[in-house]
Design an enzyme around this catalytic site. Structure first.
Site, PDB file in Angstrom:
ATOM      1  N   LYS A   4      -2.311   0.783  -4.529  1.00 37.71           N
ATOM      2  CA  LYS A   4      -2.128  -0.481  -3.827  1.00 37.71           C
ATOM      3  C   LYS A   4      -1.641  -1.564  -4.783  1.00 37.71           C
ATOM      4  CE  LYS A   4      -5.859   0.671  -0.619  1.00 37.71           C
ATOM      5  NZ  LYS A   4      -7.182   0.270  -0.065  1.00 37.71           N
ATOM      6  N   VAL A   5      -1.049  -2.613  -4.206  1.00 37.66           N
ATOM      7  CA  VAL A   5      -0.590  -3.767  -4.975  1.00 37.66           C
ATOM      8  C   VAL A   5      -1.272  -5.016  -4.429  1.00 37.66           C
ATOM      9  CG1 VAL A   5       1.389  -5.119  -5.742  1.00 37.66           C
ATOM     10  CG2 VAL A   5       1.656  -2.669  -5.321  1.00 37.66           C
ATOM     11  N   ASP A  38      16.126   4.991 -11.127  1.00 36.99           N
ATOM     12  CA  ASP A  38      15.956   4.625  -9.720  1.00 36.99           C
ATOM     13  C   ASP A  38      16.472   3.208  -9.466  1.00 36.99           C
ATOM     14  OD1 ASP A  38      15.268   5.058  -7.090  1.00 36.99           O
ATOM     15  OD2 ASP A  38      13.189   4.423  -7.343  1.00 36.99           O
ATOM     16  N   LYS A  49       0.849  -1.188   0.000  1.00 36.93           N
ATOM     17  CA  LYS A  49       0.000   0.000   0.000  1.00 36.93           C
ATOM     18  C   LYS A  49       0.881   1.231   0.000  1.00 36.93           C
ATOM     19  CE  LYS A  49      -3.735   2.036   2.782  1.00 36.93           C
ATOM     20  NZ  LYS A  49      -4.525   1.853   4.032  1.00 36.93           N
TER      21      LYS A  49
END
Length: 488
Positions: free
Chosen positions: A56-57, A165, A51
Site C-alpha cells: 500500500k501507499v 519501465d 493499494k
C-alpha cells in the site's frame, strides 16, 4: 502523409489519473486526523493513497520538519518467497545514494520483520502526460522535458541502474514545471486501486517497450530505456503513440519492424533523432552520449545539472507495528551494482506482466484474455487437461483452438467454452477465452470457480476481463444482465 495517419487516443482514463498517488492532492486536515498513525516515531502516516498486489501507499509527513512524503509499504514475505531479498537490498543501496533533480527521491528505507517501508518524495504537480492528453506539446516544451528525462536516465545508467519501465505513469511534473521520473530503483506496483475504487493495472504496455524486451530474450536494460525514451519523445511531439493498433498481433508486428509514420508537423531534426532512437537492433540504437550531441537536443539546453550523493542509511526495525516507541538499529550496506538482474527485473518477475486490457475492447462481453510465458503447445495441453479434469468433452477445432463442452444440459442447453492461443512473440502468448454456447450465469460460475483457478499456473497476466463488468455475485448467486446464448 497527414491524411494516412490513424490517430489513436494517447491514454485511457486509468493512465491519466495514475494510481500511485504521490502527486495527488494532499488529504484534508479532517481526513488526516481520521486515519493518522505514527511510523517509527518519525513519520505521521495519513490516509491510504493507493493499494496494490505487493502493498500500500500512504500519504505522510515527517514529524520534525512537516515535509510531505509518500510511504510505500511492501510485504516482505512476498519478497522472500522469490528468494530475492539480498538482490533488492543491493539495488536499494544504490538508489539510496542517488540525488538528482529530475528523479523522484527515495528518502529512506526501513524494515520490520514483515514489511519494507519506502519513504518517497511527494510530487504535487501531476503527470506530464495529463498536460498533453488533449493535444501535443510545443516543440520547445517537449525538448525541455526530453532533456530532463535523458539527464535522469543517463545519471542512473552511469551507476549501473536501468529503469526498464519508462512510461507515462512514471513521468511527473513538480510545482516548478520540472520533470520527475518516478520508480527509479523501485518498479511500480503492478496493480493499484484509484480513488474511484476500481482496480487498474499499471505495468508497462507493449506500446512503450523495446522489441528485445517483448521477445523476452537476454537484453540490455539501458538500451531498452533508450527505446522507451524515443516513444515518449514521439508522444510529446505528436499527442499520440507511434505504435498502436486495435489488433494486438498487428501492434506487435509494427513494434518488431519499427513501422510507424511521422505527423507532418514534426521538424526534420526531431524526425532524425527519433529515427535513431526507435531502431529495432539495440546494438545499432543511438547511445545517450550521442543523443546529447545532436543539434535538436542541444538547442536551449540549460547548464549542466548539479547533484549530490549522500551516505546510505537503511534502518532495520524489529517492531512489527509502527508506533511511537519503535526501536531502530542502523546498519550500512555497501552499494553493489548487479550486472544482469536488478530490482526492476525483480519486481517485474513478480508482477502480472503487461497491461493490455485497453487493446481488447470488444462488444462481445463474456470473454477474457491472458498472456502467458508458456509455449502455445504447452498451453494447449494444459487447456485440454483442465477440460478432462472437469469431466468436459474436449474437441480441438484447430491446432491452437479448443472447445470444452459440458456433458449435461443446462438452463439454455449445453454450455461450451472456446479457448484460442496466439503466439505473438517467442515466449509470449495470448490466450482468449469466451462462452460459445449455454447460459451466461452457468458459464460465469464455471469460469470463476473452476476454469480461472485451474489456469493460474500458466497465466502471466489477465487482461480485458470484461465478463466481470456485467456479472455480480450477490448472496452467493451470480446475477447478470446478459441474455444472449453465445458470445464468441
Amino acid at each position: 502523409m497527414g491524411s494516412k495517419l490513424k490517430l489513436y487516443p494517447l491514454l485511457n482514463h486509468s493512465s491519466v489519473f495514475h494510481p500511485d498517488s504521490r502527486y495527488q492532492s494532499a488529504p484534508t486536515m479532517e481526513e488526516e486526523q481520521q486515519q493518522l498513525r505514527v511510523l517509527f516515531a518519525k513519520y505521521e502516516m495519513g490516509r491510504l493513497l493507493g493499494k496494490g498486489t505487493f502493498g500500500k501507499v500512504y500519504y505522510g509527513k515527517e514529524i520534525t520538519t512537516g515535509e510531505s512524503v509518500a510511504i510505500k509499504i511492501i510485504n516482505k514475505d512476498q519478497v522472500k518467497r522469490e528468494g530475492m531479498m539480498e538482490q533488492i537490498k543491493r539495488e536499494i543501496s544504490i538508489m539510496r545514494l542517488v540525488r538528482h533533480p529530475n528523479i523522484v527521491e527515495l528518502k529512506e528505507v526501513m524494515a520490520t520483520k514483515t514489511k519494507i517501508f519506502f519513504i518517497m518524495e511527494y510530487v504535487k504537480g501531476g503527470e506530464l502526460f495529463s498536460k498533453i492528453v488533449k493535444g501535443k506539446l510545443k516543440e520547445d516544451s517537449a525538448r525541455k522535458y526530453f532533456q530532463q528525462l535523458i539527464s535522469a536516465v543517463d545519471f542512473c545508467h552511469s551507476r549501473g541502474v536501468s529503469h526498464r519501465d519508462l512510461k507515462p505513469e512514471n513521468l511527473l511534473v513538480d510545482e516548478n514545471g520540472d520533470l520527475k521520473v518516478s520508480d527509479f530503483g523501485l518498479s511500480a506496483l503492478p496493480e493499484q486501486i484509484l480513488q474511484d475504487g476500481l482496480l487498474h493495472t499499471q505495468c508497462g504496455t507493449p506500446a512503450y517497450v523495446a522489441p528485445e524486451v517483448l521477445r523476452k530474450k537476454g537484453y540490455d536494460g539501458a538500451k531498452g530505456d533508450i527505446w522507451s525514451c524515443g516513444i515518449i519523445l514521439y508522444v510529446l511531439l505528436a499527442g499520440f503513440l507511434p505504435f498502436q493498433d486495435e489488433n494486438l498481433m498487428k501492434m506487435y508486428r509494427k513494434i518488431f519492424k519499427s513501422e510507424f509514420e511521422y505527423p507532418p508537423w514534426f521538424s526534420p531534426e526531431s524526425k532524425r533523432l527519433i529515427s535513431k532512437l526507435l531502431v529495432v537492433d539495440p546494438n545499432k540504437r543511438i547511445s545517450i552520449p550521442a543523443i546529447m550531441r545532436t543539434p535538436w537536443f542541444r538547442k536551449n539546453i540549460n547548464s549542466p545539472i548539479e547533484f549530490k550523493i549522500d551516505e546510505l542509511e537503511i534502518q532495520n526495525v524489529e517492531d512489527e507495528t509502527p508506533t511511537t516507541t519503535a526501536t531502530t538499529a542502523t546498519t550500512t550496506t555497501t552499494p553493489v551494482s548487479p550486472k544482469f538482474f536488478n530490482a526492476f527485473e525483480f519486481i517485474s518477475s513478480m508482477s502480472s506482466g503487461f497491461d493490455l486490457s485497453s487493446l481488447f475492447e470488444s462488444k462481445r462481453k463474456l470473454r477474457s484474455m491472458f498472456t502467458s510465458r508458456w509455449s502455445a503447445s504447452e498451453i494447449m495441453g494444459k487447456l485440454e487437461g483442465i477440460g478432462k479434469e472437469m469431466n468436459m468433452k474436449v474437441k480441438r477445432t484447430k491446432d491452437f483452438k479448443v472447445k470444452l463442452f459440458g456433458k449435461t444440459e443446462g438452463r439454455k442447453g449445453q454450455i461450451a467454452v472456446t479457448a484460442e492461443v496466439f503466439e505473438v512473440a517467442p515466449e509470449v502468448a495470448v490466450v482468449e477465452l469466451c462462452k460459445s454456447a449455454g447460459d451466461t450465469l452457468e458459464y460465469n460460475r464455471l469460469y470463476e470457480e473452476h476454469v480461472r483457478p485451474a489456469l493460474e499456473e500458466i497465466v502471466w497476466s489477465w487482461h480485458g476481463d470484461n465478463h466481470n463488468n456485467n456479472i455480480v455475485k450477490s448472496n452467493g448467486n451470480y446475477v447478470s444482465d446478459e441474455n444472449s446464448g453465445s458470445d464468441c
